[in-house]
Structures are given as structure tokens and as C-alpha cells.
Design an enzyme around this catalytic site. Sequence first.
Site, PDB file in Angstrom:
ATOM      1  N   HIS A 132      48.562 -47.026  26.796  1.00 39.74           N
ATOM      2  CA  HIS A 132      47.898 -47.437  28.630  1.00 39.74           C
ATOM      3  C   HIS A 132      48.999 -46.425  29.165  1.00 39.74           C
ATOM      4  O   HIS A 132      48.808 -46.836  30.548  1.00 39.74           O
ATOM      5  CB  HIS A 132      48.934 -49.220  28.283  1.00 39.74           C
ATOM      6  CG  HIS A 132      47.787 -49.385  27.298  1.00 39.74           C
ATOM      7  ND1 HIS A 132      48.287 -50.165  25.701  1.00 39.74           N
ATOM      8  CD2 HIS A 132      46.177 -50.695  27.795  1.00 39.74           C
ATOM      9  CE1 HIS A 132      46.828 -50.956  25.408  1.00 39.74           C
ATOM     10  NE2 HIS A 132      46.088 -51.553  26.972  1.00 39.74           N
ATOM     11  N   GLU A 167      37.338 -57.019  20.097  1.00 34.64           N
ATOM     12  CA  GLU A 167      37.572 -55.234  19.889  1.00 34.64           C
ATOM     13  C   GLU A 167      38.640 -55.138  19.031  1.00 34.64           C
ATOM     14  O   GLU A 167      39.517 -54.373  18.709  1.00 34.64           O
ATOM     15  CB  GLU A 167      38.578 -55.228  21.111  1.00 34.64           C
ATOM     16  CG  GLU A 167      39.829 -56.659  21.653  1.00 34.64           C
ATOM     17  CD  GLU A 167      40.247 -56.428  22.254  1.00 34.64           C
ATOM     18  OE1 GLU A 167      41.086 -55.630  22.967  1.00 34.64           O
ATOM     19  OE2 GLU A 167      41.375 -57.566  22.991  1.00 34.64           O
ATOM     20  N   ARG A 227      41.760 -60.500  33.456  1.00 35.94           N
ATOM     21  CA  ARG A 227      42.344 -61.327  31.245  1.00 35.94           C
ATOM     22  C   ARG A 227      43.060 -61.554  30.744  1.00 35.94           C
ATOM     23  O   ARG A 227      44.309 -61.080  31.343  1.00 35.94           O
ATOM     24  CB  ARG A 227      41.981 -59.315  31.045  1.00 35.94           C
ATOM     25  CG  ARG A 227      42.795 -59.793  29.253  1.00 35.94           C
ATOM     26  CD  ARG A 227      42.230 -58.301  28.209  1.00 35.94           C
ATOM     27  NE  ARG A 227      43.670 -57.848  28.718  1.00 35.94           N
ATOM     28  CZ  ARG A 227      43.601 -56.380  28.346  1.00 35.94           C
ATOM     29  NH1 ARG A 227      42.949 -55.438  27.096  1.00 35.94           N
ATOM     30  NH2 ARG A 227      45.152 -55.688  28.230  1.00 35.94           N
ATOM     31  N   ARG A 249      45.279 -45.755  17.763  1.00 34.22           N
ATOM     32  CA  ARG A 249      44.423 -45.040  19.189  1.00 34.22           C
ATOM     33  C   ARG A 249      46.018 -44.081  19.516  1.00 34.22           C
ATOM     34  O   ARG A 249      46.002 -43.646  21.000  1.00 34.22           O
ATOM     35  CB  ARG A 249      44.549 -46.468  20.515  1.00 34.22           C
ATOM     36  CG  ARG A 249      45.254 -47.199  21.182  1.00 34.22           C
ATOM     37  CD  ARG A 249      44.891 -48.500  21.217  1.00 34.22           C
ATOM     38  NE  ARG A 249      44.833 -48.230  22.844  1.00 34.22           N
ATOM     39  CZ  ARG A 249      44.230 -49.106  23.541  1.00 34.22           C
ATOM     40  NH1 ARG A 249      43.917 -50.118  23.205  1.00 34.22           N
ATOM     41  NH2 ARG A 249      44.680 -49.071  24.906  1.00 34.22           N
ATOM     42  N   CYS A 297      34.339 -52.871  28.466  1.00 39.62           N
ATOM     43  CA  CYS A 297      35.634 -52.061  29.324  1.00 39.62           C
ATOM     44  C   CYS A 297      36.921 -50.980  28.820  1.00 39.62           C
ATOM     45  O   CYS A 297      37.713 -51.694  29.488  1.00 39.62           O
ATOM     46  CB  CYS A 297      35.905 -53.568  29.808  1.00 39.62           C
ATOM     47  SG  CYS A 297      37.071 -54.535  28.465  1.00 39.62           S
ATOM     48  N   ARG A 303      44.228 -56.237  33.568  1.00 37.12           N
ATOM     49  CA  ARG A 303      45.088 -55.823  33.365  1.00 37.12           C
ATOM     50  C   ARG A 303      46.235 -56.657  33.508  1.00 37.12           C
ATOM     51  O   ARG A 303      46.919 -56.490  34.460  1.00 37.12           O
ATOM     52  CB  ARG A 303      45.021 -54.985  32.089  1.00 37.12           C
ATOM     53  CG  ARG A 303      44.652 -54.228  31.719  1.00 37.12           C
ATOM     54  CD  ARG A 303      44.834 -52.973  31.263  1.00 37.12           C
ATOM     55  NE  ARG A 303      44.465 -51.711  30.355  1.00 37.12           N
ATOM     56  CZ  ARG A 303      43.305 -51.132  30.205  1.00 37.12           C
ATOM     57  NH1 ARG A 303      42.682 -50.784  31.734  1.00 37.12           N
ATOM     58  NH2 ARG A 303      42.337 -50.305  29.627  1.00 37.12           N
ATOM     59  N   ASN A 327      38.806 -49.321  23.125  1.00 30.13           N
ATOM     60  CA  ASN A 327      39.983 -48.910  22.984  1.00 30.13           C
ATOM     61  C   ASN A 327      39.862 -49.487  21.437  1.00 30.13           C
ATOM     62  O   ASN A 327      41.158 -48.358  20.611  1.00 30.13           O
ATOM     63  CB  ASN A 327      40.638 -49.215  24.073  1.00 30.13           C
ATOM     64  CG  ASN A 327      40.279 -47.948  24.745  1.00 30.13           C
ATOM     65  OD1 ASN A 327      39.391 -47.510  25.645  1.00 30.13           O
ATOM     66  ND2 ASN A 327      40.485 -48.919  26.335  1.00 30.13           N
ATOM     67  N   ASP A 328      40.270 -50.599  21.314  1.00 28.12           N
ATOM     68  CA  ASP A 328      40.718 -51.057  20.081  1.00 28.12           C
ATOM     69  C   ASP A 328      39.368 -51.620  19.166  1.00 28.12           C
ATOM     70  O   ASP A 328      40.184 -51.296  17.721  1.00 28.12           O
ATOM     71  CB  ASP A 328      41.369 -52.828  20.557  1.00 28.12           C
ATOM     72  CG  ASP A 328      42.662 -52.541  21.286  1.00 28.12           C
ATOM     73  OD1 ASP A 328      43.792 -51.812  20.714  1.00 28.12           O
ATOM     74  OD2 ASP A 328      43.409 -53.535  22.143  1.00 28.12           O
TER      75      ASP A 328
END
Length: 587
Positions: free
Chosen positions: A199, A441, A342, A475, A512, A306, A464-465
Site C-alpha cells: 500500500h 480477491e 469500498r 505481496r 481494480c 480505499r 493484488n490480493d
Amino acid sequence: MSDPTPTPEKRFHGAPVSPGISKGIAWVYHHEELVAPHYSVKLERVEEELRRFEDALLLTRGQIQQLQNRIAGSIGTEDAAVFDAHLLLVEDRMLIDEVVRSVKRDLVNVESVFAQVAGKYAKTLGEIDDPYLRERAVDIQDVSRRVMHNLLGRQQDLESHVTEPHVIIAHNLTPSDTAQFDRDLVLGMGMEIGSRTSHTAIMARSLKIPGVVGLHNITDEVATGDYVLLDGYKGLLIRNPSEATLKEYAFIESERNQVEKQLGSLRETECKTLDGTHIVLSANIEMPDDVHLVKESGAEGVGLFRTEFFYLNRTELPSEDAQYEAYRNVAENLAPAPVIIRTLDLGGDKQMSALNLPEELNPFLGWRAIRYCLEEVDVFKAQIRAILRASVRGNVRMMYPMISGVEEVRRANLILEECKSELRNENKPFDEHIEVGAMIEIPSAAISSDLIAREVDFFSIGTNDLIQYTIAVDRLNARIAHLYQPTHPAILRLIRTTVESARAHGIWVGVCGEMAGEVVLTPLLLGLGVSELSAGSAMVPRVKRAVQSLDLAVCRRLIEEVSLMDSAEKIYAACDSVARAHYLDLL
Ligand code: PEP
Ligand code: MG
């Protein structure tokens, strides 16, 4: 033979995580948690021990005053007044006396006693049901960290440092560190660990700060004050760049600026493929303030807002009203463009002091995101109510993160219905038809996406996840970054399954995760049938150019080709060759 240059250039290789080139003075930031040493002190040395304490308090006091003056000069006296509370703490007689008494009584070193006493004060204040006093707990922690640094003769930390523009060098930075950055002062960031999808890297991209990670031992190699050049395209950090290197980079920068300018001219154009298919191109945001970046990028809305960053660096949860204001602001600013908010996705590398979460052995697999929200229903409801209230002020949608199966969606939807009915009773307007989506995800969600599709209006794939959990590769871990493969055949299959489930149930699918911003992979995602891409604002113009240069038939052929391939490398190479054939200059 001796080296002709007294300070020769030295290059360090890492991985690029945020594009751009920056040069300037390095500032090496040490974030390590200070562990107070514990040892006995002989009776005859007690006086000396207490003098060390006094000196550290005096030094701390001077530092706080200096910081206060700097802030008063640059931001304003009101903000600087925050430090009055810090100054009072350095003079707090009760705290000081308790430390002195304990050192004398227990004959132990002052760091050990101070850490214990300050910790006790902070804990007591932190538990009091009064926002003002709880705030003081944070002040105590802040000041005691400073005192501890001074007792141990260590360097200062982030908020009290440099006043000049600098390239920040660190072992690691947390999202909370990044959230504190002064955008005008931080020119670039080089870190020893981290990854593209951490992040912190995501925030660096959204702040448009060039960034490189995986620069092993860089905090030993570079000292505060060194002149450095950071290349966020290639993943390079150059200490003492030579004249020739600086010239070379001046040329690269002017070329890049040219491409950027060209991309800027695409702002008002439509994001459609050569054959005329419209692909919705949205931007991801981390802070309500990022809205202007969305507009500048030419995105059609926000595909992922986010909301966690809103909860960072604070001691209390944001109230429903505060959240409403923030969401309303973004929604109004972008209306009629859609904004997908989200719900809270804390956990993993996004830890929040406000929530007092227990420490877990495996935070990425732990009590986080929707799992937390389904149990801490009041926290969840405050956010949902705020989102619903904001929904009449623009085009608002919402989605749930970290969904592992349909049961969670059903439970979340029940809470949503409860919030709607409360608002109806309170005569507070909201969009009765607000679209609700699920993030895909977690592999189990992708595999059971046919079941989830019945309960939602859209899917947003969080690659990403999805990659992290499918390949079981952290990650954030630079050591195994080579295993983090967006083009792994399993990832393709999961995206394909998700798109098929969505089609069968007449809902749309977006991506996303960071894959959406990687132009090498645009042909792959379009070929798989994704209809929305949401990337960091900095990436949006590039993605638009990529989409505008592609034909869907070419992308579908690519999928036929790669479906037969057995390795991530081969699939990546096939995507790369399509990308090179259509927009070489972007690569
Ligand atoms: C993702 O996992 O791809 C995603 C978009 O969510 P985050 O990066 O915030 O975990
Ligand atoms: Mg995620």
C-alpha cells in the site's frame, strides 16, 4: 591506481514501484521500534543516570520548540499549538517524579523505567472515554518516543525532520508514514523492502512520488546529506551521480515529459478500442483529496475508493457524519461520474491504531476487512449509513472487500438493508437503487463467483490480493517477489471463471488491482472480457492510450494463444509482444 573522482558514482538496483525520476539530498529514515534496554545501576551511579534523564528531557524540549517554530512559520500558529501539549508533557512533574523515584528505588537504568512509566500513562489515558484525553495518550507516545531516541542517542523520526526537499531512504515505510508525507518535500522514496502492490507503493504512485523498493542495505550505503538520483522507471538509485549520468537523465526526462504531454492530450478522449468497444476507465483513490487527480487524469470516475487511509494516523474512528462529509465531497465533486466506495478493508499491512486490534500471527489471513465488519457491526453500520447518505449527492456505488464466499455477501447485504430501513425511518434520503458489488480477491470467491453473482450488481477483481492468496506469496515480501506472477495460469483461470459467472448473471466485471494499470497486461484483461479498468490516476492516461491502440479481436486471439501456455513467463512474453506491436512508446 587510485580513483580519479573523490566521490565516485555508485548504482543500486531494486524494483521500480512508482514511475518518475527525482534527484536531491537523501534523508535516511530509521523507523525501528526502540526497545528499551534493561540493566542494573549501582547506587553510586544513580545521580549520573538521572542526569542523563534530565539531559534527554532538555534536548527533547529544545527539539519540540524548534519543530513548533518551523511549523508556525510554514503552516500557522494554530497547528503549531499542538506542540504546547508536548512541551507540557516534558515538564510533567508526576511523570518525571515517578521515573526518578523508580530509578532510585529499583536501581535500574532510566530507559527501562521511563518506557514503563510512559507506557502506563499512555495506556491509562487511552482507555478513558473522553476524546480529548485519549488524544493526550497519543501525545505521550509521541513525546516518549522522542525522549527515548534522545536517551539512546538515536536519530529523529519522520515528523520532526528535514525542512528541505529530499529523497527519503528507509528500510521500510508504512502506509501511515506515507500518509504523513509532505508532498512538496518528499521528492522520491527508496526502500530496502516492499513491493509494487504494497500500500505504500500504491500511495506513492497516487501521490506521484517516484519510488524504488528492494534496495538491499541501502540505509547503510547512503547517508543523510548524500546527493542521489532515483529512477522510478528502471528501479535504480544512484549515489553521487556523475556529470555524464546527470546529462543522460536530463535527456531521459525530456523524452518522458514529451510522452507525458502527449498522454495529457488524451484527457477528453473516449476510452474505446479500435473496433469501437467502450472500456470504462476509472481511477483508484486513497484520500478524499485525490479527486482533482482523478479529474486531471481523464478517468470516468472512481473504481476504487480505499477508505482505510481515512482511518490511519488517528486515535478514534471517524464518525458517521465525518465519513458522510468525506464521501459526499468526493461524490459531489465527480458527479455524474460514478464513485465506488469500498467498505473498510483494514488488516494485512493496513493496521489502524484506532481499532485496537489484537496482534495476529498471520494478519493477512486474519480477522480483517469484511470479517471484522460483520462482527463489529456498529463500525460497519456507521460507514454504510454514511455511504448511503452520500449516495443522493452523486453517483455512488459501494463494494465489500475480502469476500470469501456468498454467505458473507448475504450477511453484509442484510446489514445494508437494516441501515436503509433506519434511514427511511429517520427520513434521511439515500439512493434506493445503489449498486452493490463484491471484490473478487480471494480464490474461493472467484471459484464460487457463480453463487456470489446472484447477490450483487457487479464484481471488481482485486488482483493484488488474488495473486497473493492464489500463489500463496506475500505481496510485501521482496525476497519472493519473483513468485508474484500476475500472468500465472491459475490467475488467468480465476479471472476467466469470474467473468463467465458475471456474464451468466448479467452483471459487469472490473479490475481494480494494480494489474489494471500495467499496460503490458491490458490486452490480456480486455481479451478475458473485463469491461472496466480502475488504476491509479497516474496510470490512467497510459491505460487509455493502450486501450485506444488495441483491437478486441487481437486481444481474444491472445487469450486463445495463452490458454495453451504452461508458464507465467511465456504468457507475459505473449502479452508483451502484443503491447509492443501496438504501443511501444508506452513501454
Ligand atoms: C487488491 O487486492 O487488488 C485491491 C485492489 O485491494 P488492496 O490493494 O487495497 O488490497
Ligand atoms: Mg485487496
